[in-house]
Motif scaffolding. Structure first.
Motif, short mmCIF file in Angstrom:
data_model
loop_
_atom_site.label_atom_id
_atom_site.label_comp_id
_atom_site.label_asym_id
_atom_site.label_seq_id
_atom_site.Cartn_x
_atom_site.Cartn_y
_atom_site.Cartn_z
N MET A 19 -150.14 -33.65 49.64
CA MET A 19 -148.73 -33.34 49.42
C MET A 19 -147.89 -34.60 49.24
O MET A 19 -146.86 -34.58 48.55
CB MET A 19 -148.16 -32.52 50.59
CG MET A 19 -148.73 -31.11 50.70
SD MET A 19 -148.33 -30.07 49.28
CE MET A 19 -149.88 -30.09 48.40
N ALA A 20 -148.31 -35.71 49.83
CA ALA A 20 -147.58 -36.97 49.72
C ALA A 20 -147.97 -37.76 48.47
O ALA A 20 -147.40 -38.82 48.20
CB ALA A 20 -147.81 -37.82 50.96
N SER A 21 -148.92 -37.25 47.68
CA SER A 21 -149.43 -37.97 46.51
C SER A 21 -148.60 -37.67 45.28
O SER A 21 -148.41 -36.51 44.92
CB SER A 21 -150.88 -37.55 46.24
OG SER A 21 -151.69 -37.86 47.35
N PRO A 22 -148.11 -38.71 44.60
CA PRO A 22 -147.32 -38.49 43.39
C PRO A 22 -148.13 -37.79 42.30
O PRO A 22 -149.30 -38.11 42.10
CB PRO A 22 -146.94 -39.90 42.94
CG PRO A 22 -147.23 -40.80 44.08
CD PRO A 22 -148.25 -40.12 44.93
N HIS A 23 -147.48 -36.84 41.64
CA HIS A 23 -148.11 -36.14 40.52
C HIS A 23 -147.42 -36.58 39.24
O HIS A 23 -146.21 -36.47 39.10
CB HIS A 23 -148.00 -34.63 40.68
CG HIS A 23 -148.50 -33.87 39.49
ND1 HIS A 23 -149.81 -33.93 39.07
CD2 HIS A 23 -147.87 -33.05 38.63
CE1 HIS A 23 -149.96 -33.18 37.99
NE2 HIS A 23 -148.79 -32.63 37.69
N VAL A 24 -148.22 -37.07 38.30
CA VAL A 24 -147.71 -37.49 37.00
C VAL A 24 -148.41 -36.64 35.96
O VAL A 24 -149.59 -36.84 35.68
CB VAL A 24 -148.00 -38.99 36.74
CG1 VAL A 24 -147.48 -39.40 35.38
CG2 VAL A 24 -147.42 -39.85 37.85
N PRO A 25 -147.70 -35.63 35.40
CA PRO A 25 -148.34 -34.80 34.37
C PRO A 25 -148.71 -35.66 33.17
O PRO A 25 -147.89 -36.43 32.67
CB PRO A 25 -147.28 -33.77 34.00
CG PRO A 25 -146.16 -33.94 34.96
CD PRO A 25 -146.33 -35.25 35.65
N HIS A 33 -157.34 -40.77 26.32
CA HIS A 33 -156.40 -41.52 27.14
C HIS A 33 -155.86 -42.64 26.27
O HIS A 33 -156.61 -43.46 25.76
CB HIS A 33 -157.09 -42.07 28.39
CG HIS A 33 -156.18 -42.89 29.25
ND1 HIS A 33 -155.12 -42.31 29.91
CD2 HIS A 33 -156.14 -44.20 29.52
CE1 HIS A 33 -154.47 -43.26 30.58
NE2 HIS A 33 -155.08 -44.42 30.36
N LEU A 34 -154.56 -42.67 26.10
CA LEU A 34 -153.96 -43.64 25.20
C LEU A 34 -153.34 -44.79 25.98
O LEU A 34 -152.19 -44.73 26.40
CB LEU A 34 -152.89 -42.97 24.32
CG LEU A 34 -153.39 -41.80 23.48
CD1 LEU A 34 -152.25 -41.14 22.74
CD2 LEU A 34 -154.43 -42.30 22.49
N GLY A 35 -154.09 -45.83 26.22
CA GLY A 35 -153.58 -47.05 26.85
C GLY A 35 -153.33 -46.91 28.33
O GLY A 35 -153.66 -45.92 28.96
N HIS A 36 -152.74 -47.96 28.88
CA HIS A 36 -152.42 -47.98 30.30
C HIS A 36 -151.21 -47.12 30.56
O HIS A 36 -150.31 -47.00 29.74
CB HIS A 36 -152.14 -49.42 30.75
CG HIS A 36 -153.31 -50.33 30.55
ND1 HIS A 36 -154.44 -50.24 31.33
CD2 HIS A 36 -153.55 -51.30 29.64
CE1 HIS A 36 -155.32 -51.14 30.92
NE2 HIS A 36 -154.80 -51.80 29.89
N GLY A 37 -151.17 -46.55 31.71
CA GLY A 37 -150.05 -45.70 32.06
C GLY A 37 -150.09 -45.37 33.53
O GLY A 37 -150.91 -45.89 34.28
N PRO A 38 -149.22 -44.50 33.96
CA PRO A 38 -149.18 -44.14 35.38
C PRO A 38 -150.44 -43.40 35.80
O PRO A 38 -151.09 -42.73 34.99
CB PRO A 38 -147.96 -43.24 35.49
CG PRO A 38 -147.75 -42.72 34.10
CD PRO A 38 -148.27 -43.76 33.16
N VAL A 39 -150.79 -43.56 37.06
CA VAL A 39 -151.95 -42.88 37.63
C VAL A 39 -151.48 -41.61 38.32
O VAL A 39 -150.51 -41.64 39.09
CB VAL A 39 -152.68 -43.80 38.63
CG1 VAL A 39 -153.80 -43.07 39.33
CG2 VAL A 39 -153.20 -45.04 37.92
N ASP A 40 -152.12 -40.51 38.05
CA ASP A 40 -151.81 -39.25 38.71
C ASP A 40 -152.58 -39.19 40.02
O ASP A 40 -153.73 -38.75 40.06
CB ASP A 40 -152.17 -38.08 37.79
CG ASP A 40 -151.82 -36.73 38.40
OD1 ASP A 40 -151.29 -36.69 39.53
OD2 ASP A 40 -152.09 -35.72 37.74
N VAL A 41 -151.96 -39.69 41.07
CA VAL A 41 -152.62 -39.77 42.38
C VAL A 41 -152.94 -38.38 42.91
O VAL A 41 -153.99 -38.16 43.52
CB VAL A 41 -151.76 -40.58 43.38
CG1 VAL A 41 -152.43 -40.65 44.75
CG2 VAL A 41 -151.50 -41.98 42.84
#
Length: 148
Positions: A19-25, A33-41
């Protein structure tokens, strides 16, 4: 937080950690996967804690693995990590199939609300891919918490 299966509070620790883990759709780009970006923890931890064939129930409604993930993401929107209390000493026991059965109850008051929410969780946990993973999760509480 790192969750180990030997902990007496494994199930409540997993739920609180998730529940404390950030979700990045992630946008769909044909599976690339197109390049570096945020990690969906959130998804990374969900995959760590839940087996590939995991399924469960949310307030009595049967769901598959993706349904569990969607319900937990909906729950995350109302979760207040600053105010979570584990209400009962988690229970554990072994089944005759070699699975560990665990249960816990958590309470928190959502931000902007005066009324606390309570979720009761029961899980069947077994070894998969070399570590403990949830095979079946039953969540009970206010059904609105799990609506997508």
């Amino acid at each position: 937080m790192s969750v180990t299966a030997s902990s007496n509070h494994w199930l409540s620790d997993c739920l609180c950690d998730l529940m404390a883990s950030p979700h990045v759709p992630m946008p769909r780009h044909g599976g690339m996967h197109l390049g570096h970006g945020p990690v969906d923890v959130f998804t990374t931890r969900f995959n760590q804690y839940f087996g590939q064939e995991a399924r469960g129930t949310l307030c009595g409604h049967a769901v598959d693995r993706e349904g569990l993930k969607a319900g937990l993401l909906a729950l995350q929107k109302r979760w207040n990590p600053e105010a979570v209390k584990v209400m009962e000493e988690p229970g554990t026991h072994d089944s005759h199939l070699g699975h560990h059965m665990m249960s816990t109850e958590v309470e928190w008051t959502p931000q902007g609300s005066a009324m606390p929410e309570v979720v009761v969780a029961e899980a069947s946990v077994g070894e998969e891919n070399g570590h403990q993973q949830i095979r079946f999760l039953k969540l009970e509480g206010n059904s609105a918490l799990f609506r997508v």
